[in-house]
Design a protein around this motif. Structure first.
Motif: not given
Length: 120
Positions: A8, A17, A19, A21, A67-68, A79-83
């Motif tokens: 990613g 956004s 993401s 992993s 971020f999640t 995982y890191l979801q970055m919005n």
């Protein structure tokens, strides 16, 4: 030996956004926690987000609400979801895993890092 393979990252405009992993493999007896750190040029490495085996999470104040972090325990993956990304999120992001290699011995392990660049 524990290996961390990150994927990613890349270049995105502000507000966009991305993401990340990270998969951990190797001599893992039990993972305690997985997470993400980042290091911008001229700055110290800082915690972005972490998640433990019970899925309890911790976030840097600067990324809360944007971020999640999540984890797939069976796959030793984080995982890191970055919005709503901001230019100040630009950094090299490192995966971290704290894991036992035996019932009594644990250590911190690091990925090679992946670049995240947010343009204004």
């Amino acid at each position: 030996q524990v290996q961390l393979v990150e994927s990613g990252g890349g270049l995105v405009q502000a507000g966009g956004s991305l993401s990340l992993s990270c998969v951990a493999s190797g001599s893992i007896f039990r993972i305690i926690a997985m997470g993400w750190y980042r290091q911008a040029p001229g700055k110290q490495r800082e915690l972005v987000a972490s998640i433990n085996s019970g899925h309890a999470t911790d976030y840097a104040d600067s990324v809360k609400g944007r971020f999640t972090v999540s984890r797939a325990n069976a796959q030793n993956t984080v995982y890191l979801q970055m919005n709503s990304l901001k230019p100040e999120d630009t950094a090299v992001y490192y995966c971290n895993t704290r894991a036992y290699s035996s019932p009594t011995s644990w250590d911190d392990h690091w990925g090679q890092g992946t670049q995240v660049t947010v343009s204004s």
